[in-house]
Write a protein that holds these residues in place. Sequence first.
Motif, short mmCIF file in Angstrom:
data_model
loop_
_atom_site.label_atom_id
_atom_site.label_comp_id
_atom_site.label_asym_id
_atom_site.label_seq_id
_atom_site.Cartn_x
_atom_site.Cartn_y
_atom_site.Cartn_z
N ASN A 168 54.43 38.64 42.18
CA ASN A 168 53.90 37.51 41.39
C ASN A 168 53.46 36.34 42.27
N THR A 169 52.76 36.69 43.33
CA THR A 169 52.19 35.67 44.22
C THR A 169 50.74 35.47 43.85
N GLY A 170 50.41 34.25 43.45
CA GLY A 170 49.04 33.95 43.04
C GLY A 170 48.07 33.94 44.21
N LYS A 226 53.98 31.82 49.34
CA LYS A 226 54.26 30.61 48.55
C LYS A 226 54.64 29.41 49.41
N HIS A 274 48.26 28.19 51.07
CA HIS A 274 48.20 29.05 49.88
C HIS A 274 47.46 28.41 48.71
N ARG A 329 43.02 29.14 38.21
CA ARG A 329 42.59 30.10 39.23
C ARG A 329 41.46 30.98 38.69
N SER A 373 47.20 36.96 39.31
CA SER A 373 47.91 36.03 38.44
C SER A 373 49.33 35.77 38.95
N GLU A 374 49.68 34.50 39.04
CA GLU A 374 51.04 34.13 39.48
C GLU A 374 52.06 34.40 38.39
N GLU A 375 51.60 34.43 37.12
CA GLU A 375 52.51 34.65 36.00
C GLU A 375 52.78 36.13 35.75
N GLY A 422 51.13 38.84 37.70
CA GLY A 422 50.84 39.72 38.83
C GLY A 422 49.61 40.58 38.62
#
Length: 260
Positions: A133-135, A171, A176, A209, A228-230, A232
Amino acid sequence: MDDLQLWDFRFIDFVDIFLVAILLYYIYKLVKGTVAVNIFIGILVIYLAWRLTDYLQMYMLYSIFDGFMKVGIIALIVVFQPEIRKFLLLVGSTNIGGKKSIFKNFKFLKNEDQTTTDVDAIINACSKMGASNTGALIVIERNNNLDFLTTTGDEMNILVSQPIIESIFFKNSPLHDGAIIVDKNVVKATRVILPVNNEKNIPARFGLRHRAAIGITEKTDAIAIAVSEETGQISYIKNGEFMMYKDTHDLTEKIKKDLA
């Protein structure tokens, strides 16, 4: 027979035909894969009907088509406004003889040793970032030069690789935030601020994003990949439209085809 001079073909005629071919090629590249291509075909049909009715002296139909053609330029500007903007940006960012030369867009004029983007490394990095889950937001140049955006971030000159992409979007990394711009196989800028689209309705789960990815791909012919950070989820954005992929192999092949 004096009027029929088939062999009176001047060099300037060749230049004229060649320039028209280039113009049509660029129009094709701009509308390919978009709904604009259907509109373009419709306008072409109307133009041919206009010329045919004039030739056949069908005055009533000709007057109708003629009236449409007289205001057609205004209709073209309204309907093809995004494509016209891309075309002008494409012309303005073209350097004769440089890496963005118009001649190098033709496959038969490209160098065989031309550097290509390592799409596999980018998608593998996106897949790994999605799992944690890294945007991320990655913009890949095509024909339009994006140098006007690099000044909004930090200019770089880093060879693309999976570890590099992951480390940039880590993060705790100072790089980033924002997007990165990839040209050929080089990360040319990080922390880039992109124009955000606030007009298109997209699902609430997608944030700035994805809106930024839509904005840059509407204004230029670049393509974008967003993680997506939310959730993935990996999204692929082209011409302001985004598609979500679960199969990274299909996504990799799609991007390679669009960059070819």
